[in-house]
Write a protein that holds these residues in place. Sequence first.
Motif, PDB file in Angstrom:
ATOM      1  N   LEU A   1       4.856  13.838  12.344  1.00 45.01           N
ATOM      2  CA  LEU A   1       4.571  12.871  11.300  1.00 45.01           C
ATOM      3  C   LEU A   1       4.915  13.484   9.950  1.00 45.01           C
ATOM      4  CD1 LEU A   1       3.373  10.079  10.514  1.00 45.01           C
ATOM      5  CD2 LEU A   1       1.226  11.290  10.062  1.00 45.01           C
ATOM      6  N   TYR A   2       5.855  12.857   9.257  1.00 45.54           N
ATOM      7  CA  TYR A   2       6.203  13.278   7.906  1.00 45.54           C
ATOM      8  C   TYR A   2       5.219  12.599   6.965  1.00 45.54           C
ATOM      9  CZ  TYR A   2      10.446  15.326   9.796  1.00 45.54           C
ATOM     10  OH  TYR A   2      11.336  16.112  10.503  1.00 45.54           O
ATOM     11  N   ASN A   3       4.525  13.407   6.172  1.00 43.98           N
ATOM     12  CA  ASN A   3       3.294  12.992   5.513  1.00 43.98           C
ATOM     13  C   ASN A   3       3.277  13.431   4.047  1.00 43.98           C
ATOM     14  OD1 ASN A   3       0.215  12.437   5.569  1.00 43.98           O
ATOM     15  ND2 ASN A   3       0.288  14.602   4.995  1.00 43.98           N
ATOM     16  N   ALA A   4       2.533  12.679   3.229  1.00 35.36           N
ATOM     17  CA  ALA A   4       2.159  13.117   1.888  1.00 35.36           C
ATOM     18  C   ALA A   4       0.689  12.748   1.706  1.00 35.36           C
ATOM     19  CB  ALA A   4       3.023  12.457   0.823  1.00 35.36           C
ATOM     20  N   ASN A   5      -0.142  13.711   1.391  1.00 31.69           N
ATOM     21  CA  ASN A   5      -1.578  13.474   1.421  1.00 31.69           C
ATOM     22  C   ASN A   5      -2.063  12.461   0.398  1.00 31.69           C
ATOM     23  OD1 ASN A   5      -2.180  15.159   3.592  1.00 31.69           O
ATOM     24  ND2 ASN A   5      -2.280  16.978   2.311  1.00 31.69           N
ATOM     25  N   PHE A   6      -1.347  12.274  -0.705  1.00 36.00           N
ATOM     26  CA  PHE A   6      -1.760  11.290  -1.698  1.00 36.00           C
ATOM     27  C   PHE A   6      -1.376   9.867  -1.305  1.00 36.00           C
ATOM     28  CE2 PHE A   6      -2.247  14.791  -4.805  1.00 36.00           C
ATOM     29  CZ  PHE A   6      -3.446  14.390  -5.389  1.00 36.00           C
ATOM     30  N   SER A   7      -0.608   9.696  -0.261  1.00 36.75           N
ATOM     31  CA  SER A   7      -0.095   8.382   0.119  1.00 36.75           C
ATOM     32  C   SER A   7      -1.109   7.593   0.951  1.00 36.75           C
ATOM     33  CB  SER A   7       1.199   8.544   0.922  1.00 36.75           C
ATOM     34  OG  SER A   7       1.544   7.333   1.558  1.00 36.75           O
ATOM     35  N   PRO A   8      -1.495   6.393   0.514  1.00 33.53           N
ATOM     36  CA  PRO A   8      -2.367   5.564   1.350  1.00 33.53           C
ATOM     37  C   PRO A   8      -1.683   5.136   2.641  1.00 33.53           C
ATOM     38  CG  PRO A   8      -1.567   4.306  -0.526  1.00 33.53           C
ATOM     39  CD  PRO A   8      -1.163   5.727  -0.757  1.00 33.53           C
TER      40      PRO A   8
ATOM     41  N   LEU B   1      -3.435  -7.623  -1.221  1.00 35.41           N
ATOM     42  CA  LEU B   1      -4.457  -6.672  -1.659  1.00 35.41           C
ATOM     43  C   LEU B   1      -3.876  -5.291  -1.971  1.00 35.41           C
ATOM     44  CD1 LEU B   1      -7.478  -6.092  -2.161  1.00 35.41           C
ATOM     45  CD2 LEU B   1      -7.623  -5.375   0.237  1.00 35.41           C
ATOM     46  N   GLY B   2      -3.032  -4.781  -1.069  1.00 32.79           N
ATOM     47  CA  GLY B   2      -2.511  -3.419  -1.238  1.00 32.79           C
ATOM     48  C   GLY B   2      -1.792  -3.209  -2.557  1.00 32.79           C
ATOM     49  N   PRO B   3      -0.782  -4.014  -2.885  1.00 32.73           N
ATOM     50  CA  PRO B   3      -0.067  -3.807  -4.151  1.00 32.73           C
ATOM     51  C   PRO B   3      -0.964  -3.911  -5.377  1.00 32.73           C
ATOM     52  CG  PRO B   3       1.239  -5.161  -2.675  1.00 32.73           C
ATOM     53  CD  PRO B   3      -0.098  -5.009  -2.031  1.00 32.73           C
ATOM     54  N   ALA B   4      -1.894  -4.873  -5.377  1.00 32.39           N
ATOM     55  CA  ALA B   4      -2.771  -5.035  -6.535  1.00 32.39           C
ATOM     56  C   ALA B   4      -3.672  -3.821  -6.706  1.00 32.39           C
ATOM     57  CB  ALA B   4      -3.610  -6.304  -6.380  1.00 32.39           C
ATOM     58  N   MET B   5      -4.278  -3.362  -5.628  1.00 29.70           N
ATOM     59  CA  MET B   5      -5.161  -2.198  -5.708  1.00 29.70           C
ATOM     60  C   MET B   5      -4.375  -0.946  -6.103  1.00 29.70           C
ATOM     61  SD  MET B   5      -8.499  -2.818  -4.704  1.00 29.70           S
ATOM     62  CE  MET B   5      -9.234  -1.766  -3.443  1.00 29.70           C
TER      63      MET B   5
ATOM     64  N   PHE C   1      -8.568   1.314  -0.341  1.00 33.73           N
ATOM     65  CA  PHE C   1      -9.773   1.626  -1.111  1.00 33.73           C
ATOM     66  C   PHE C   1      -9.914   3.115  -1.428  1.00 33.73           C
ATOM     67  CE2 PHE C   1     -10.518  -2.464   0.675  1.00 33.73           C
ATOM     68  CZ  PHE C   1     -11.418  -3.111  -0.130  1.00 33.73           C
ATOM     69  N   MET C   2      -8.924   3.908  -1.113  1.00 35.15           N
ATOM     70  CA  MET C   2      -9.078   5.363  -1.170  1.00 35.15           C
ATOM     71  C   MET C   2      -9.336   5.893  -2.575  1.00 35.15           C
ATOM     72  SD  MET C   2      -5.102   6.241  -0.228  1.00 35.15           S
ATOM     73  CE  MET C   2      -5.085   7.999  -0.533  1.00 35.15           C
ATOM     74  N   TYR C   3      -8.873   5.175  -3.604  1.00 34.65           N
ATOM     75  CA  TYR C   3      -9.092   5.618  -4.984  1.00 34.65           C
ATOM     76  C   TYR C   3     -10.034   4.683  -5.747  1.00 34.65           C
ATOM     77  CZ  TYR C   3      -4.962   8.543  -4.144  1.00 34.65           C
ATOM     78  OH  TYR C   3      -4.072   9.455  -3.640  1.00 34.65           O
TER      79      TYR C   3
END
Length: 211
Positions: free
Chosen positions: A3-10, A103-107, A169-171
């Motif tokens: 899995l190619y990952n970035a920890n800040f990415s929802p 929801l995703g883009p707005a948040m 909701f992560m941030y």
Amino acid sequence: MKLYNANFSPNALRVRAVAAELGIDFELIEVDLRGGDNRSADFLSINPNGKVPVLVDDDFVVWESRAINSYLASKKPERGLHPDDPKSRATVDQWLYWQAIHLGPAMQKLSFERFLKAKFGMGDPDQSVIDAERKNVDQFLAVLEIGLAGKDWIAGDLSVADFALASTFMYRAQSDISLDDLPNVAAWIERLEARRSWKDAFAPLGELLGL
């Protein structure tokens, strides 16, 4: 499986969480987005969009987090995270698409202006964007509140849709998004975040944020 990952990415977070929920292991490969790893020829050969996450399973490559999670869920169908029943699957997909489009883009835009801009030294918040997205977030959270009425999980049983929605909701704390007037949403996200799979998936991000 990689899995190619970035920890800040929802988007990457929701994949890590679903994999943990299913007990699926993979090699985690961190992609330095700010350093340009995602624009390298090697990375673009597996995802020409230059974005994370990307899943590589032997000779099969899939990107887009919701597609990845559908694929992971198909490996353990008995867990029912992406059900086979047409009506149940349509309900899960309905909320997946709604999260992706509404929801995703707005948040994420609100979180970017209120938190991530300063975190990454990308300038001052744009109050006009904040005002517009705050209205959108309020509208969409009201829809989610109705959708969760009388249910523990958005589609009835725990599904990939819950993990997709939760990653939005992560941030919320850092972005001053209150759930005080949304008891169904507040109870649902507390329930999801109490799961061991979510805690394990969120841990790398928590370390970065000092949580």
